[in-house]
Motif scaffolding. Structure first.
Motif, mmCIF file in Angstrom:
data_model
loop_
_atom_site.group_PDB
_atom_site.id
_atom_site.type_symbol
_atom_site.label_atom_id
_atom_site.label_comp_id
_atom_site.label_asym_id
_atom_site.label_seq_id
_atom_site.Cartn_x
_atom_site.Cartn_y
_atom_site.Cartn_z
ATOM 1 N N VAL A 136 21.280 16.778 33.543
ATOM 2 C CA VAL A 136 20.728 15.429 33.512
ATOM 3 C C VAL A 136 21.889 14.439 33.531
ATOM 4 N N SER A 137 21.710 13.344 34.250
ATOM 5 C CA SER A 137 22.735 12.301 34.306
ATOM 6 C C SER A 137 22.057 10.941 34.266
ATOM 7 N N VAL A 138 22.709 10.000 33.594
ATOM 8 C CA VAL A 138 22.170 8.651 33.441
ATOM 9 C C VAL A 138 23.296 7.657 33.690
ATOM 10 N N ASP A 139 23.091 6.774 34.653
ATOM 11 C CA ASP A 139 24.030 5.691 34.925
ATOM 12 C C ASP A 139 23.633 4.512 34.042
ATOM 13 N N THR A 140 24.398 4.287 32.999
ATOM 14 C CA THR A 140 24.015 3.269 32.014
ATOM 15 C C THR A 140 24.193 1.849 32.536
ATOM 16 N N LEU A 141 24.985 1.654 33.585
ATOM 17 C CA LEU A 141 25.234 0.310 34.100
ATOM 18 C C LEU A 141 24.223 -0.092 35.173
ATOM 19 N N ARG A 142 23.719 0.858 35.933
ATOM 20 C CA ARG A 142 22.843 0.547 37.062
ATOM 21 C C ARG A 142 21.399 1.000 36.836
#
Length: 253
Positions: A136-142
């Motif tokens: 799982v990956s999460v782009d916290t800025l976009r």
């Protein structure tokens, strides 16, 4: 870990020789000799009991993930996290990156703050190897993210052929796109002739975001230990096929 294994082996031999010498000196048997033998045996048990703890302490150095990199004169990236070795190996962390101008100001849209997590299980047998995992990956800025489930397997097909297969399904979410959620599924097969270094591969993929079905066929030939020639054709059964030929050289240091 190998060093501790050598120490353990040497310690076992040393203690065995010590016990043997004491046992030989114990003739004729006396109360003092029996007491000395018992004391030595207890010390041996204590040492064998703490050796697994020493081995675990040596493994602790591999639990931390820290990989900084300078991408250019004014851009940097770092990966930080941890891993937990177990039957299902678990790792988690963050990718952080930024770039600046000559004046020291941050470049627009150059920042990266990606949180990620991964769990995998690997099974190895004399005839093959299989791996299952989820990431799982999460782009916290976009405001985007992805969840991927994957499975791969390699095995001996015959005396002269090996086979590899892989499949995955990924769910992506993007808060900016008009269609915020999408699902992509892929599957690939590779047939390998290990004696000549020749490999034939085929892969397919489908995505509900565009509704497109894609396919790829390719061939790879090892010319030298670090030199490979690859050729592939994308969508060979449609009017928009495209081909590519690559010569790759790998250097490890």
């Amino acid at each position: 870990m190998d060093g501790l294994a050598v120490i353990s082996l040497r310690s076992s031999r040393t203690l065995s020789y010590a016990l043997l010498r004491r046992f030989r000196r114990a003739s004729p048997v006396s109360g003092q000799n029996i007491l000395n033998f018992t004391t030595t045996f207890k010390l041996a048990c204590i040492l064998f009991a703490i050796l697994p703890s020493l081995t675990a302490a040596a493994k602790a150095d591999d639990l931390l993930i820290w990989s900084p990199a300078k991408l250019s004169d004014r851009s940097y990236k770092a990966t930080v996290g941890f891993r937990l070795p177990a039957e299902w190996e678990t790792s988690a962390g963050a990718d952080i990156a930024l770039a600046s101008t000559k004046g020291g100001a941050l470049l627009p849209d150059s920042e990266q703050a990606m949180l990620w997590g991964r769990i995998t299980r690997t099974s190895v047998t004399p005839a093959g190897r299989s791996e299952r995992g989820a990431s799982v990956s999460v782009d916290t800025l976009r405001g985007s993210g992805a969840l991927t489930l994957s499975r791969s397997r390699s095995w001996i097909l015959s005396d002269s052929l090996d086979m590899q297969s892989s499949r995955s399904i990924s769910v992506q979410y993007d808060a900016v796109e008009a269609r915020q959620a999408s699902v992509t599924a892929t599957q690939a097969l590779k047939l390998i002739h290990p004696w000549t270094g020749t490999a034939l591969s085929a892969g397919t993929g489908v995505s509900n975001a565009s509704g497109d079905f894609s396919s790829t066929v390719g061939v790879s030939q090892a010319i030298l230990p670090n030199l490979n020639l690859d050729a592939s054709v994308s969508n060979p059964f449609s009017g928009g096929e495209a081909g590519s030929v690559n010569l790759r050289y790998r250097v490890n240091w």
